[in-house]
Design an enzyme around this catalytic site. Structure first.
Site, short mmCIF file in Angstrom:
data_model
loop_
_atom_site.label_atom_id
_atom_site.label_comp_id
_atom_site.label_asym_id
_atom_site.label_seq_id
_atom_site.Cartn_x
_atom_site.Cartn_y
_atom_site.Cartn_z
N LYS A 76 0.82 -1.19 0.00
CA LYS A 76 0.00 0.00 0.00
C LYS A 76 0.86 1.26 0.00
O LYS A 76 0.38 2.36 -0.25
CB LYS A 76 -0.86 0.04 1.28
CG LYS A 76 -1.72 -1.18 1.47
CD LYS A 76 -2.36 -1.14 2.89
CE LYS A 76 -2.93 -2.48 3.24
NZ LYS A 76 -3.28 -2.57 4.66
N ASP A 136 14.71 -0.65 -0.42
CA ASP A 136 15.44 -0.88 0.83
C ASP A 136 16.45 -2.02 0.61
O ASP A 136 17.51 -1.80 0.03
CB ASP A 136 14.40 -1.20 1.91
CG ASP A 136 14.98 -1.34 3.30
OD1 ASP A 136 16.07 -0.84 3.55
OD2 ASP A 136 14.32 -1.96 4.17
N LYS A 164 17.41 3.46 0.06
CA LYS A 164 18.35 3.26 1.18
C LYS A 164 19.46 2.34 0.68
O LYS A 164 19.44 1.14 0.94
CB LYS A 164 17.65 2.58 2.36
CG LYS A 164 16.54 3.35 3.02
CD LYS A 164 16.14 2.61 4.30
CE LYS A 164 14.72 2.85 4.68
NZ LYS A 164 14.28 1.99 5.79
N PHE A 185 14.35 4.57 9.59
CA PHE A 185 13.00 4.05 9.36
C PHE A 185 12.05 5.24 9.27
O PHE A 185 11.96 6.06 10.20
CB PHE A 185 12.56 3.09 10.47
CG PHE A 185 11.38 2.27 10.03
CD1 PHE A 185 11.56 1.09 9.33
CD2 PHE A 185 10.08 2.71 10.25
CE1 PHE A 185 10.47 0.35 8.87
CE2 PHE A 185 8.98 1.98 9.80
CZ PHE A 185 9.18 0.79 9.11
N VAL A 186 11.38 5.35 8.16
CA VAL A 186 10.56 6.54 7.89
C VAL A 186 9.08 6.17 7.78
O VAL A 186 8.73 5.02 7.46
CB VAL A 186 11.01 7.26 6.61
CG1 VAL A 186 12.39 7.84 6.78
CG2 VAL A 186 10.95 6.33 5.41
N ARG A 198 0.31 6.38 7.62
CA ARG A 198 0.34 6.53 6.16
C ARG A 198 -0.20 7.90 5.73
O ARG A 198 0.17 8.42 4.69
CB ARG A 198 -0.48 5.43 5.49
CG ARG A 198 0.11 4.03 5.62
CD ARG A 198 -0.57 3.10 4.64
NE ARG A 198 -0.35 1.69 4.94
CZ ARG A 198 0.70 0.99 4.51
NH1 ARG A 198 1.63 1.57 3.80
NH2 ARG A 198 0.81 -0.29 4.81
P1 IMP Z 1 12.75 -4.16 0.40
O1 IMP Z 1 12.16 -5.40 -0.19
O2 IMP Z 1 13.61 -4.46 1.58
O3 IMP Z 1 13.46 -3.29 -0.61
O4 IMP Z 1 11.59 -3.39 1.06
C1 IMP Z 1 10.73 -2.63 0.40
C2 IMP Z 1 9.52 -2.35 1.25
O5 IMP Z 1 9.79 -2.36 2.65
C3 IMP Z 1 9.02 -0.97 0.96
O6 IMP Z 1 8.14 -1.00 -0.10
C4 IMP Z 1 8.33 -0.59 2.24
O7 IMP Z 1 7.00 -1.06 2.19
C5 IMP Z 1 9.06 -1.34 3.30
N1 IMP Z 1 10.00 -0.45 4.00
C6 IMP Z 1 11.34 -0.43 3.90
N2 IMP Z 1 11.87 0.54 4.64
C7 IMP Z 1 10.82 1.16 5.22
C8 IMP Z 1 10.72 2.31 6.08
O8 IMP Z 1 11.70 2.96 6.48
N3 IMP Z 1 9.47 2.67 6.44
C9 IMP Z 1 8.35 2.01 6.02
N4 IMP Z 1 8.40 0.97 5.20
C10 IMP Z 1 9.63 0.54 4.81
#
Ligand code: IMP
Ligand code: MG
Length: 212
Positions: A76, A136, A164, A185-186, A198
């Site tokens: 979302k 991330d 990140k 963490f945001v 959100r």
């Molecule tokens: P990844 O698969 O680790 O790249 O994670 C991607 C998903 O993790 C993003 O689409 C977010 O939904 C969630 N996510 C990663 N870091 C944060 C954060 O700092 N705040 C909120 N959601 C995060």
């Protein structure tokens, strides 16, 4: 809401020595973060986000060269970003959405990515832009890129509002990045902590000592 100078938050970071950007905070922004959601600091204001999203939209429009676009939002978190980005793109565009599960209810990823809502329409032969809130570890986007490429789109690009890079586990980069940030963490502007925050119009920092 009564605005006052007492609302101004401290400009520090709980996580590291990252120099927070100099912000021009509107009084509304300050009061929203400190009164409704207590103990939050603004990382990017709604104005900074709007300016950057407009720049991203202009670049995407330019790269499209008049061709059509399918914007695929990752639910979302990307919903608000997609709705703003779409209005900054000058192209014949349609929307689709996918949902994946990779994060639990806290700040840590489970590591496993699973598709829980697939595309509604075929993307074969189309210009596809995956729209994601945060790149991330890269697990989510690497997984989506792999399964989307199996559908043979004409082109496949990625727009991520935040990046990140220090957290990356998969070798993947976005074609369009709003802001590159350290390991913070945001929340806000679509991004959640346990499904909350959100609807914050600004991107804020979540304290690491917040209970999971
Ligand atoms: P990844 O698969 O680790 O790249 O994670 C991607 C998903 O993790 C993003 O689409 C977010 O939904 C969630 N996510 C990663 N870091 C944060 C954060 O700092 N705040 C909120 N959601 C995060
Ligand atoms: Mg997400």
């Amino acid at each position: 809401m009564q605005a006052s100078s007492e609302c101004l938050p401290h400009r520090r970071c709980w996580f590291c020595t990252f120099a927070l950007p100099k912000l021009t905070l509107s009084r509304d922004t300050v009061c929203m973060a400190t009164t409704i959601y207590r103990d939050l600091e603004v990382l990017y204001t709604r104005q900074q986000i709007a300016d950057r999203v407009a720049e991203m939209g202009a670049r995407i429009s330019n790269d499209l060269n008049g061709e059509k676009l399918v914007m695929v939002g990752v639910l979302k978190g990307a919903a608000i970003f997609l709705s703003d980005l779409a209005r900054s793109i000058q192209a014949d565009a349609t929307f689709d959405f996918v949902a994946v599960s990779s994060y639990g209810k806290g700040q840590r990823s489970s590591g496993a990515v699973k598709l829980i809502k697939d595309l509604d329409e075929p993307i074969e032969g189309k210009n596809v832009l995956i729209v994601e809130d945060i790149l991330d570890t890269g697990l989510t986007l690497a997984y989506l890129r792999k399964i989307f490429l199996q559908h043979h789109p004409r082109s496949l690009r990625i727009a991520a509002l935040l990046d990140k890079p220090s957290r990356r586990l998969e070798k993947i980069e976005a074609d369009y990045v709003g802001f590159s940030i350290p390991n913070l963490f945001v929340i806000g502007y679509g991004m959640d902590y346990a499904e909350r925050y959100r609807n914050l119009p600004d991107i804020c920092l979540m304290s690491p000592d917040h209970p999971e």
